[in-house]
Design a protein around this motif. Structure first.
Motif, PDB file in Angstrom:
ATOM      1  N   GLN A  92     -25.833  14.844   5.982  1.00 21.87           N
ATOM      2  CA  GLN A  92     -25.861  16.259   5.625  1.00 21.87           C
ATOM      3  C   GLN A  92     -25.025  16.433   4.362  1.00 21.87           C
ATOM      4  OE1 GLN A  92     -27.316  19.042   6.824  1.00 21.87           O
ATOM      5  NE2 GLN A  92     -28.389  18.016   8.485  1.00 21.87           N
ATOM      6  N   PRO A  93     -25.617  16.836   3.267  1.00 25.21           N
ATOM      7  CA  PRO A  93     -24.839  16.966   2.028  1.00 25.21           C
ATOM      8  C   PRO A  93     -23.801  18.073   2.147  1.00 25.21           C
ATOM      9  CG  PRO A  93     -27.009  17.950   1.763  1.00 25.21           C
ATOM     10  CD  PRO A  93     -27.026  17.241   3.082  1.00 25.21           C
ATOM     11  N   VAL A  94     -22.748  17.942   1.365  1.00 23.45           N
ATOM     12  CA  VAL A  94     -21.756  19.009   1.284  1.00 23.45           C
ATOM     13  C   VAL A  94     -22.455  20.288   0.839  1.00 23.45           C
ATOM     14  CG1 VAL A  94     -19.694  19.792   0.063  1.00 23.45           C
ATOM     15  CG2 VAL A  94     -19.879  17.407   0.812  1.00 23.45           C
ATOM     16  N   ASP A  95     -22.117  21.388   1.482  1.00 24.56           N
ATOM     17  CA  ASP A  95     -22.789  22.674   1.237  1.00 24.56           C
ATOM     18  C   ASP A  95     -21.769  23.669   0.693  1.00 24.56           C
ATOM     19  OD1 ASP A  95     -24.146  25.152   1.466  1.00 24.56           O
ATOM     20  OD2 ASP A  95     -25.394  24.356   3.081  1.00 24.56           O
ATOM     21  N   ARG A  96     -22.008  24.160  -0.499  1.00 20.19           N
ATOM     22  CA  ARG A  96     -21.085  25.131  -1.107  1.00 20.19           C
ATOM     23  C   ARG A  96     -21.767  26.483  -1.318  1.00 20.19           C
ATOM     24  NH1 ARG A  96     -19.887  20.173  -3.644  1.00 20.19           N
ATOM     25  NH2 ARG A  96     -17.755  19.468  -3.209  1.00 20.19           N
ATOM     26  N   SER A 229     -29.818  14.823  10.190  1.00 20.51           N
ATOM     27  CA  SER A 229     -29.203  14.461  11.457  1.00 20.51           C
ATOM     28  C   SER A 229     -28.761  15.716  12.188  1.00 20.51           C
ATOM     29  CB  SER A 229     -27.994  13.547  11.217  1.00 20.51           C
ATOM     30  OG  SER A 229     -27.161  13.483  12.364  1.00 20.51           O
ATOM     31  N   LEU A 230     -29.102  15.806  13.461  1.00 18.87           N
ATOM     32  CA  LEU A 230     -28.687  16.936  14.278  1.00 18.87           C
ATOM     33  C   LEU A 230     -27.172  16.942  14.459  1.00 18.87           C
ATOM     34  CD1 LEU A 230     -29.417  19.347  16.098  1.00 18.87           C
ATOM     35  CD2 LEU A 230     -29.799  17.712  17.969  1.00 18.87           C
ATOM     36  N   ALA A 231     -26.594  15.796  14.779  1.00 19.99           N
ATOM     37  CA  ALA A 231     -25.141  15.714  14.927  1.00 19.99           C
ATOM     38  C   ALA A 231     -24.442  16.000  13.603  1.00 19.99           C
ATOM     39  CB  ALA A 231     -24.738  14.336  15.443  1.00 19.99           C
ATOM     40  N   GLY A 232     -25.024  15.531  12.516  1.00 21.27           N
ATOM     41  CA  GLY A 232     -24.443  15.797  11.208  1.00 21.27           C
ATOM     42  C   GLY A 232     -24.472  17.272  10.863  1.00 21.27           C
ATOM     43  N   LEU A 233     -25.559  17.959  11.247  1.00 26.02           N
ATOM     44  CA  LEU A 233     -25.638  19.396  11.013  1.00 26.02           C
ATOM     45  C   LEU A 233     -24.557  20.122  11.805  1.00 26.02           C
ATOM     46  CD1 LEU A 233     -27.215  21.848   9.817  1.00 26.02           C
ATOM     47  CD2 LEU A 233     -28.451  21.912  11.989  1.00 26.02           C
ATOM     48  N   LEU A 234     -24.365  19.739  13.068  1.00 27.09           N
ATOM     49  CA  LEU A 234     -23.330  20.355  13.887  1.00 27.09           C
ATOM     50  C   LEU A 234     -21.966  20.211  13.221  1.00 27.09           C
ATOM     51  CD1 LEU A 234     -22.857  21.694  16.756  1.00 27.09           C
ATOM     52  CD2 LEU A 234     -22.253  19.399  17.521  1.00 27.09           C
ATOM     53  N   ALA A 235     -21.668  19.020  12.734  1.00 27.36           N
ATOM     54  CA  ALA A 235     -20.385  18.782  12.076  1.00 27.36           C
ATOM     55  C   ALA A 235     -20.253  19.606  10.800  1.00 27.36           C
ATOM     56  CB  ALA A 235     -20.225  17.294  11.760  1.00 27.36           C
ATOM     57  N   GLU A 237     -21.799  22.382   9.956  1.00 25.78           N
ATOM     58  CA  GLU A 237     -21.687  23.812  10.233  1.00 25.78           C
ATOM     59  C   GLU A 237     -20.287  24.177  10.718  1.00 25.78           C
ATOM     60  OE1 GLU A 237     -26.307  25.085  11.259  1.00 25.78           O
ATOM     61  OE2 GLU A 237     -24.823  25.052  12.873  1.00 25.78           O
ATOM     62  N   ASP A 238     -19.663  23.318  11.502  1.00 27.74           N
ATOM     63  CA  ASP A 238     -18.307  23.610  11.967  1.00 27.74           C
ATOM     64  C   ASP A 238     -17.316  23.597  10.803  1.00 27.74           C
ATOM     65  OD1 ASP A 238     -19.242  23.883  14.538  1.00 27.74           O
ATOM     66  OD2 ASP A 238     -18.647  21.871  15.184  1.00 27.74           O
ATOM     67  N   VAL A 239     -17.477  22.674   9.887  1.00 29.72           N
ATOM     68  CA  VAL A 239     -16.627  22.647   8.693  1.00 29.72           C
ATOM     69  C   VAL A 239     -16.816  23.922   7.876  1.00 29.72           C
ATOM     70  CG1 VAL A 239     -16.252  21.481   6.475  1.00 29.72           C
ATOM     71  CG2 VAL A 239     -16.484  20.132   8.580  1.00 29.72           C
ATOM     72  N   ARG A 240     -18.053  24.354   7.749  1.00 34.05           N
ATOM     73  CA  ARG A 240     -18.344  25.580   7.005  1.00 34.05           C
ATOM     74  C   ARG A 240     -17.756  26.808   7.702  1.00 34.05           C
ATOM     75  NH1 ARG A 240     -20.783  26.961   2.228  1.00 34.05           N
ATOM     76  NH2 ARG A 240     -22.235  28.362   3.316  1.00 34.05           N
ATOM     77  N   ALA A 241     -17.837  26.858   9.024  1.00 37.81           N
ATOM     78  CA  ALA A 241     -17.274  27.991   9.755  1.00 37.81           C
ATOM     79  C   ALA A 241     -15.763  28.070   9.562  1.00 37.81           C
ATOM     80  CB  ALA A 241     -17.618  27.877  11.237  1.00 37.81           C
ATOM     81  N   ALA A 242     -15.100  26.914   9.574  1.00 38.98           N
ATOM     82  CA  ALA A 242     -13.653  26.893   9.326  1.00 38.98           C
ATOM     83  C   ALA A 242     -13.337  27.388   7.920  1.00 38.98           C
ATOM     84  CB  ALA A 242     -13.114  25.484   9.530  1.00 38.98           C
ATOM     85  N   ALA A 243     -14.132  26.956   6.962  1.00 39.26           N
ATOM     86  CA  ALA A 243     -13.915  27.369   5.583  1.00 39.26           C
ATOM     87  C   ALA A 243     -14.140  28.868   5.412  1.00 39.26           C
ATOM     88  CB  ALA A 243     -14.825  26.580   4.649  1.00 39.26           C
ATOM     89  N   MET A 244     -15.175  29.400   6.067  1.00 41.71           N
ATOM     90  CA  MET A 244     -15.420  30.839   5.992  1.00 41.71           C
ATOM     91  C   MET A 244     -14.258  31.621   6.588  1.00 41.71           C
ATOM     92  SD  MET A 244     -16.300  33.794   7.692  1.00 41.71           S
ATOM     93  CE  MET A 244     -17.185  33.499   9.228  1.00 41.71           C
ATOM     94  N   LEU A 245     -13.778  31.188   7.741  1.00 43.10           N
ATOM     95  CA  LEU A 245     -12.667  31.871   8.396  1.00 43.10           C
ATOM     96  C   LEU A 245     -11.448  31.935   7.481  1.00 43.10           C
ATOM     97  CD1 LEU A 245     -11.731  33.189  11.036  1.00 43.10           C
ATOM     98  CD2 LEU A 245     -11.170  30.892  11.896  1.00 43.10           C
ATOM     99  N   ALA A 246     -11.223  30.860   6.742  1.00 37.61           N
ATOM    100  CA  ALA A 246     -10.060  30.809   5.844  1.00 37.61           C
ATOM    101  C   ALA A 246     -10.164  31.796   4.689  1.00 37.61           C
ATOM    102  CB  ALA A 246      -9.892  29.391   5.310  1.00 37.61           C
TER     103      ALA A 246
END
Length: 398
Positions: A92-96, A229-235, A237-246
């Motif tokens: 899953q590529p880095v998503d900005r 990858s489904l597992a890669g997408l889950l990971a 998305e969680d990184v993105r959610a943390a970044a959004m919260l910040a």
């Protein structure tokens, strides 16, 4: 000339399949012995969804990128190299993409506000999340809440934050809370303690549903066929959610925790490993060594839900606790039940020991808390929560 008799492999398989189970196993063992004597392996001997050479495959895994194999090198350099390998294998590529956060509903509750927000969790998906924000000026410490799997797809974020917007989901969520959380909603409890909390549905749950248990493997296979990858997408998305919260004005970006139970615990230490936005982690009931997990009878061997936590090729480089250790030396608390049927005591012990060595190598052993609760199984009940939240308060509350 005398005609030779022979039996085809399909005929042998059919004959074995018609025997009672004990006799079938004995027949399979005899077949295997016969094939071995003939100098080749039987293609039909698979026990518990594992190949007959599973132990040999496990023996080949030496986790060369683990910190234990790199002692004496720069810790920061190790983390960069190991994290880069994990990132590579997410597929899953880095998503900005811009988050474009929008509050679509807000209601007052005793001591905090309940919100529904929309944001772009990836470039492909705009999702509805729920938040609780304490009353007052802030900025507040925060917790990214990661929901479990549980083969229960009608609710996701609602497992952790009590839904005020859907009576059907409320009934389902309260039943789930009674089963695993002593009738508490973890997010609401944290909000009452002064934390802002955010919960998002993973793909397949709640607002993002439409999935049944026996469809998970096909979903994962289709991701693989699409070069993803489904597992890669889950990971990711969680990184993105943390970044959004910040980014939110009410949040102290230096005091964000990841909190989860079961698959949510896996997600919690995984996002801590991959995101610098996570300052502390509470992970209840998901930690083990890989080899100790891959044993007869373990739920992972069934496939299906395992695909949400399966990064192809990763374990040729790092064991499960090695990945979690990428969060070191930041504070992390792991809680497991002594009678948890999903994780062997040996697997938990191996994982804890590996992680302890990493934190202590950075003079941060006091920042790692590992607890096995006697007589408790796969739950995150009130006494476990109280212990975890008190620990979190000491790390994140001013």
């Amino acid at each position: 000339m005398k005609r030779r008799g022979f039996v085809t492999l399909p005929a042998l398989a059919l004959a074995s399949s018609q025997l009672p189970a004990p006799a079938a196993r004995a027949s399979a063992a005899a077949d295997a012995a016969g094939f071995a004597a003939a100098g080749f392996e039987s293609p039909s001997v698979v026990e518990g969804n594992m190949p007959v050479f599973a132990e040999q495959l496990k023996a080949e895994l030496d986790f060369p990128l683990a910190w234990a194999s790199r002692r004496g090198r720069n810790f920061g350099a190790w983390k960069r190299q190991a994290r880069a390998k994990v990132e590579e294998l997410l597929w899953q590529p880095v998503d900005r993409s811009p988050f474009d956060v929008e509050i679509v509903d807000e209601k007052a509750r005793d001591g905090y506000r309940q919100r529904q927000v929309l944001f772009n969790v990836t470039r492909h998906s705009r999702v509805r999340a729920t938040m609780l924000v304490p009353d007052g000026p802030g900025p507040f410490p925060a917790a990214l809440l990661l929901h479990d799997h549980g083969a229960k797809f009608d609710i996701g974020k609602e497992k952790l934050i009590e839904p005020w917007y859907d009576d059907t989901r409320l009934v389902s969520a309260r039943a789930w809370s009674e089963k695993y959380f002593s009738g508490r909603f973890v997010g609401n409890e944290l909000a009452s303690r002064g934390y802002a909390v955010l919960a998002v549905d993973a793909l397949g749950w709640g607002d993002r549903g439409g999935l049944a248990y026996d469809g998970q493997q096909a979903l994962a296979a289709n991701f693989f066929n699409l070069g993803s990858s489904l597992a890669g997408l889950l990971a990711r998305e969680d990184v993105r959610a943390a970044a959004m919260l910040a980014t939110l004005p009410e949040i102290d970006e230096r005091r964000i925790a990841a909190v989860g139970f079961s698959m949510g615990a896996y997600r919690a230490w995984q996002v801590a490993a991959l995101s610098d936005d996570i300052a502390a982690t509470v992970a209840a009931c998901w930690m083990t060594g890989l080899k100790e997990m891959m044993v007869p009878g373990n739920n992972t061997l069934r496939g299906q839900s395992a695909f949400y936590m399966l990064h192809p090729g990763l374990y040729r480089y790092l064991d499960i606790p090695d990945v979690a250790s990428l969060a070191a030396p930041r504070p992390m608390m792991l809680l497991d039940g002594a009678t948890d049927p999903l994780f062997t005591p040996a697997g938990v012990a191996v994982a804890y020991a590996k992680m302890r060595a990493v934190w202590e190598s950075q003079h941060a052993g006091h920042r790692l808390r590992t607890t096995i609760w006697p007589e408790l199984g796969h739950v995150f009940v009130r006494e476990m929560q109280d212990d975890a939240f008190a620990w979190l308060d000491r790390r994140l509350r001013r």
